[in-house]
Design a protein around this motif. Sequence first.
Motif, PDB file in Angstrom:
ATOM      1  N   THR A  14       0.809  -1.223   0.000  1.00 19.47           N
ATOM      2  CA  THR A  14       0.000   0.000   0.000  1.00 19.47           C
ATOM      3  C   THR A  14       0.844   1.275   0.000  1.00 19.47           C
ATOM      4  O   THR A  14       0.289   2.373  -0.047  1.00 19.47           O
ATOM      5  N   HIS A  30      10.904   6.088 -11.766  1.00 21.77           N
ATOM      6  CA  HIS A  30      10.090   5.569 -12.870  1.00 21.77           C
ATOM      7  C   HIS A  30      10.383   6.312 -14.163  1.00 21.77           C
ATOM      8  O   HIS A  30      10.507   5.706 -15.235  1.00 21.77           O
ATOM      9  N   ASP A  95       3.141   7.663   1.576  1.00 23.85           N
ATOM     10  CA  ASP A  95       2.412   7.147   0.416  1.00 23.85           C
ATOM     11  C   ASP A  95       1.276   6.237   0.854  1.00 23.85           C
ATOM     12  O   ASP A  95       0.198   6.238   0.254  1.00 23.85           O
ATOM     13  N   SER A  96       1.496   5.476   1.911  1.00 22.56           N
ATOM     14  CA  SER A  96       0.464   4.586   2.426  1.00 22.56           C
ATOM     15  C   SER A  96      -0.555   5.308   3.302  1.00 22.56           C
ATOM     16  O   SER A  96      -1.600   4.747   3.631  1.00 22.56           O
ATOM     17  N   ARG A 248      -5.515   2.171  -1.614  1.00 23.66           N
ATOM     18  CA  ARG A 248      -4.893   1.854  -2.893  1.00 23.66           C
ATOM     19  C   ARG A 248      -3.900   0.704  -2.679  1.00 23.66           C
ATOM     20  O   ARG A 248      -3.085   0.725  -1.769  1.00 23.66           O
ATOM     21  N   LYS A 249      -4.011  -0.275  -3.530  1.00 26.74           N
ATOM     22  CA  LYS A 249      -3.123  -1.433  -3.444  1.00 26.74           C
ATOM     23  C   LYS A 249      -2.288  -1.488  -4.721  1.00 26.74           C
ATOM     24  O   LYS A 249      -2.810  -1.700  -5.808  1.00 26.74           O
ATOM     25  N   TYR A 250      -0.980  -1.324  -4.579  1.00 28.80           N
ATOM     26  CA  TYR A 250      -0.096  -1.351  -5.734  1.00 28.80           C
ATOM     27  C   TYR A 250       0.033  -2.755  -6.313  1.00 28.80           C
ATOM     28  O   TYR A 250       0.077  -2.943  -7.529  1.00 28.80           O
ATOM     29  N   ILE A 347       6.900  -3.730  -9.260  1.00 23.09           N
ATOM     30  CA  ILE A 347       5.568  -3.149  -9.053  1.00 23.09           C
ATOM     31  C   ILE A 347       5.272  -2.092 -10.111  1.00 23.09           C
ATOM     32  O   ILE A 347       4.147  -2.014 -10.632  1.00 23.09           O
ATOM     33  N   LEU A 348       6.270  -1.283 -10.455  1.00 22.44           N
ATOM     34  CA  LEU A 348       6.076  -0.281 -11.507  1.00 22.44           C
ATOM     35  C   LEU A 348       5.787  -0.951 -12.844  1.00 22.44           C
ATOM     36  O   LEU A 348       4.984  -0.446 -13.638  1.00 22.44           O
ATOM     37  N   GLN A 351       2.153  -1.890 -12.524  1.00 21.41           N
ATOM     38  CA  GLN A 351       1.287  -0.710 -12.463  1.00 21.41           C
ATOM     39  C   GLN A 351       1.153  -0.012 -13.811  1.00 21.41           C
ATOM     40  O   GLN A 351       0.065   0.425 -14.202  1.00 21.41           O
ATOM     41  N   TYR A 352       2.272   0.089 -14.542  1.00 27.34           N
ATOM     42  CA  TYR A 352       2.270   0.839 -15.798  1.00 27.34           C
ATOM     43  C   TYR A 352       2.287  -0.048 -17.040  1.00 27.34           C
ATOM     44  O   TYR A 352       2.360   0.465 -18.157  1.00 27.34           O
ATOM     45  N   ARG A 403      -0.426  -8.629  -9.767  1.00 26.25           N
ATOM     46  CA  ARG A 403      -1.420  -7.569  -9.934  1.00 26.25           C
ATOM     47  C   ARG A 403      -2.606  -7.839  -9.016  1.00 26.25           C
ATOM     48  O   ARG A 403      -3.008  -8.989  -8.824  1.00 26.25           O
TER      49      ARG A 403
END
Length: 405
Positions: A14, A30, A95-96, A248-250, A347-348, A351-352, A403
């Motif tokens: 998170t 990123h 961020d969390s 939000r969960k990354y 994770i990036l 995410q992207y 994911r």
Amino acid sequence: MQKQREVGNRVFVTGIGLISALGNNVAENHSSLAAGKDGITKAVHFESLYTETLPFGEVKLSNDELKALLHLENEFGYTRTCLLAVKAFEEAVNDSGLSAEELSSFDTALISASTVGGMCLTDQLYDDANMKFEGSEYLEAYGCAAHTMRLIEKYKINGFTDTINTACSSSANAIMMGARLIKAGRAKRVIVGGVDALAKYTVNGFNALKILSEFPCKPFDENRDGLNLGEAGAYLVLESEEVSVGKRKYAEIAGFGNSNDAHHPSAMSDDAVGAIISMKTAIESAGIDATKIDYINTHGTGTPNNDRVELFGISQIFEKVPPFSSTKSYTGHTLGASGAVEAIFSILSIQYSEIYPSLHIETNMEGFDAAPITEFQSDVSVNYVLSNSFGFGGNCTSLVIGRVN
């Protein structure tokens, strides 16, 4: 055939925080990854005989700039390791959206990692150890866990804490241990990660092993000739399904595996026994088939032994090797921080929907059909990433990051 997922709480990410040679926060890292821009340069802030001949993945801020950024100008005893840790930790918990009460809760644990710790001040440590002076402000800062103690004190953490040093797999093991604590119901929230700063102690040691390259490293190139040392701080906030509702969960820490081939103090066994077991265990604990892995963020140091053994191990597990690359070609090898750094990069990717290529590849490795990704890929389906971290002494750790559906 779908395998049974390990029983227990699901573990979600998170919050993430990161400072490396690519940038001073996650967003800057990123941007550099997506642009194919590495941070391997001549060192400016690190003092060593080798700064004229060797490139490094150095964080671009000086200690004074880090202190000013963190409002620590009037604090004493903060090594560069501590400063990098505070910077990344603070970004992750903010961020969390964690409150001071949540940080101090006995349900919140902290598992950090480092290899060099406060020994980044190698000369100062020598002087203090030999009592050349009355004693510096860093007398309590040289230990591997000194940065963890700083975090505990600064953020008033009361829950379970630990510091792991298993060489280059250290922060991957911190993530694994944090996930296991949550799955076992021992904690509802665990902040995990690691940090290492450039140090004469490690630079001289790696140079003695003859595995430092005079050029930006090129993992999985036939003519690779060694690694570049880097520095970084990276932390992730892991939370149980119970406390992450509405957040939000990354990504999900879906699986993990650890093994030790006990082959050699600084090399992996030729048959990749430890690497194979850690990868297989991670995939099986995630409850998925190997064909579900969409991308492998390899350990990929750029040394002749590591890359050959890792690629051999991967080829034994996957009938069709998925896309893979080494992001150490961007940051250098950040030692105890690398597992957490590369977990965030994984994770990036999820995410992207991106895959970041290995840089500087000129010639594919002989004897293998598989070759690393060499061009940036976007709009690709990345649902599961296998992230490898293999340490000295053969301590091998693999994470499966998924994911969130």
